[in-house]
Design a protein around this motif. Structure first.
Motif, short mmCIF file in Angstrom:
data_model
loop_
_atom_site.label_atom_id
_atom_site.label_comp_id
_atom_site.label_asym_id
_atom_site.label_seq_id
_atom_site.Cartn_x
_atom_site.Cartn_y
_atom_site.Cartn_z
N LEU A 30 -31.93 -7.58 18.28
CA LEU A 30 -33.25 -7.03 17.96
C LEU A 30 -33.65 -7.34 16.52
O LEU A 30 -34.84 -7.49 16.21
N LEU A 31 -32.65 -7.45 15.64
CA LEU A 31 -32.95 -7.82 14.26
C LEU A 31 -33.48 -9.24 14.15
O LEU A 31 -34.14 -9.59 13.16
N ILE A 32 -33.18 -10.08 15.16
CA ILE A 32 -33.63 -11.47 15.16
C ILE A 32 -35.00 -11.63 15.82
O ILE A 32 -35.69 -12.64 15.60
N VAL A 33 -35.43 -10.64 16.61
CA VAL A 33 -36.68 -10.76 17.38
C VAL A 33 -37.89 -11.16 16.54
O VAL A 33 -38.70 -11.99 16.97
N PRO A 34 -38.08 -10.59 15.34
CA PRO A 34 -39.26 -11.00 14.56
C PRO A 34 -39.36 -12.50 14.31
O PRO A 34 -40.46 -13.03 14.13
N LEU A 35 -38.24 -13.20 14.31
CA LEU A 35 -38.25 -14.66 14.11
C LEU A 35 -39.01 -15.36 15.22
O LEU A 35 -39.54 -16.45 15.02
N PHE A 67 -41.76 -14.54 16.34
CA PHE A 67 -43.20 -14.35 16.16
C PHE A 67 -43.72 -14.89 14.83
O PHE A 67 -44.92 -15.14 14.70
N THR A 68 -42.84 -15.03 13.85
CA THR A 68 -43.30 -15.55 12.56
C THR A 68 -42.18 -16.30 11.85
O THR A 68 -41.04 -15.82 11.79
N ALA A 69 -42.51 -17.47 11.32
CA ALA A 69 -41.53 -18.28 10.59
C ALA A 69 -41.16 -17.66 9.25
O ALA A 69 -40.13 -18.02 8.67
N TYR A 70 -42.00 -16.75 8.76
CA TYR A 70 -41.70 -16.10 7.49
C TYR A 70 -40.44 -15.24 7.56
O TYR A 70 -39.91 -14.83 6.52
N TYR A 71 -39.98 -14.95 8.77
CA TYR A 71 -38.78 -14.13 8.95
C TYR A 71 -37.50 -14.96 8.85
O TYR A 71 -36.40 -14.42 8.84
N LEU A 72 -37.64 -16.27 8.75
CA LEU A 72 -36.48 -17.16 8.77
C LEU A 72 -35.46 -16.83 7.66
O LEU A 72 -34.25 -16.79 7.94
N CYS A 129 -31.05 -17.44 17.05
CA CYS A 129 -31.84 -17.86 15.90
C CYS A 129 -32.45 -19.24 16.12
O CYS A 129 -33.62 -19.48 15.79
N ALA A 130 -31.66 -20.17 16.69
CA ALA A 130 -32.18 -21.51 16.95
C ALA A 130 -33.33 -21.47 17.96
O ALA A 130 -34.34 -22.16 17.79
N LEU A 131 -33.18 -20.66 19.00
CA LEU A 131 -34.28 -20.51 19.97
C LEU A 131 -35.51 -19.91 19.31
O LEU A 131 -36.64 -20.28 19.61
N GLY A 132 -35.28 -18.96 18.40
CA GLY A 132 -36.39 -18.32 17.72
C GLY A 132 -37.22 -19.30 16.91
O GLY A 132 -38.45 -19.20 16.86
N THR A 133 -36.57 -20.27 16.28
CA THR A 133 -37.33 -21.26 15.51
C THR A 133 -38.24 -22.09 16.41
O THR A 133 -39.33 -22.48 16.01
N GLU A 134 -37.80 -22.36 17.64
CA GLU A 134 -38.61 -23.14 18.58
C GLU A 134 -39.76 -22.32 19.14
O GLU A 134 -40.90 -22.78 19.21
N VAL A 135 -39.46 -21.07 19.56
CA VAL A 135 -40.48 -20.21 20.13
C VAL A 135 -41.57 -19.94 19.11
O VAL A 135 -42.77 -19.96 19.42
N CYS A 136 -41.16 -19.68 17.86
CA CYS A 136 -42.13 -19.41 16.81
C CYS A 136 -43.01 -20.64 16.55
O CYS A 136 -44.22 -20.53 16.38
#
Length: 201
Positions: free
Chosen positions: A85-90, A92-97, A149-156
């Motif tokens: 859940l701490l990774i979820v914001p990634l 939606f926004t790249a600023y969370y990286l 985290c890697a998936l989050g960068t793609e989704v974002c």
């Protein structure tokens, strides 16, 4: 039911493709975890931090030896879900990286501290717990964390919709199932390997 399974399988195949395209990010997150582990091992810690993690290790060893394996499963699952859940914001926004990198670094750092305490303060039992339970569980957790985290960068980057066969919710469900699989793996390690061997010694 069939449509749901087809959507999940499609999401799984898409996730594999994303990870192949995002190998550099996987390596970066993995290297960040490794750096955290190394610093957790080699850096000196204030007494308060050592006492805190020593208490954590005592609670962990007590749970490994005596707690219900189902309690162990649910505690691990809850911990992994909260971590994801701490990774979820990634997503939606790249600023969370930068925060995502800080989270994975801190997770590695704390594991380094725990490893030192287990191996230096708990003797043979600590080594046994580390090799059979703590290390395999940590490897699975680190792998899932780097993948998330890697998936989050793609989704974002692509701004995928929440719903749909390859939407964000589908990725979240896939990560939850992976977290459950990791918790089951730890439960089986404790029930089928650690406790039977522990009774011998």
């Amino acid at each position: 039911y069939k449509d749901s399974m087809d959507a999940l399988f499609s999401c799984f195949k898409e996730a594999i493709g994303v990870l192949k395209r995002r190998k550099v990010w996987l390596i970066l997150f993995g290297a960040t975890i490794l750096l955290g582990i190394i610093l957790g091992v080699v850096l000196s810690k204030p007494a308060a931090i050592r006492q805190y993690y020593a208490a954590y290790c005592r609670a962990y060893t007590d749970m490994i030896f005596a707690a219900s394996v189902f309690k162990l499963f649910f505690k691990r699952l809850i911990a992994m879900v909260l971590l994801l859940l701490l990774i979820v914001p990634l997503y939606f926004t790249a600023y969370y990286l930068p925060v995502a990198f800080l989270i994975v670094f801190f997770k590695g750092y704390t594991f380094g501290i725990v490893a030192v305490i287990l191996l230096s303060s708990f003797g043979v039992n600590g080594l046994f717990i580390f090799l059979v339970c703590a290390l395999p569980s940590a490897v699975l957790t680190f792998a899932l964390l780097a993948i998330a985290c890697a998936l989050g960068t793609e989704v974002c980057k692509k701004r995928l919709p929440m719903c749909g066969s390859c939407g964000s919710l589908c990725y979240f469900l896939l990560l939850f199932l992976c977290a459950a699989a990791c918790a089951i793996a730890e439960m089986l390690l404790v029930a089928l390997i650690f406790r039977p061997i522990g009774k011998i010694f």
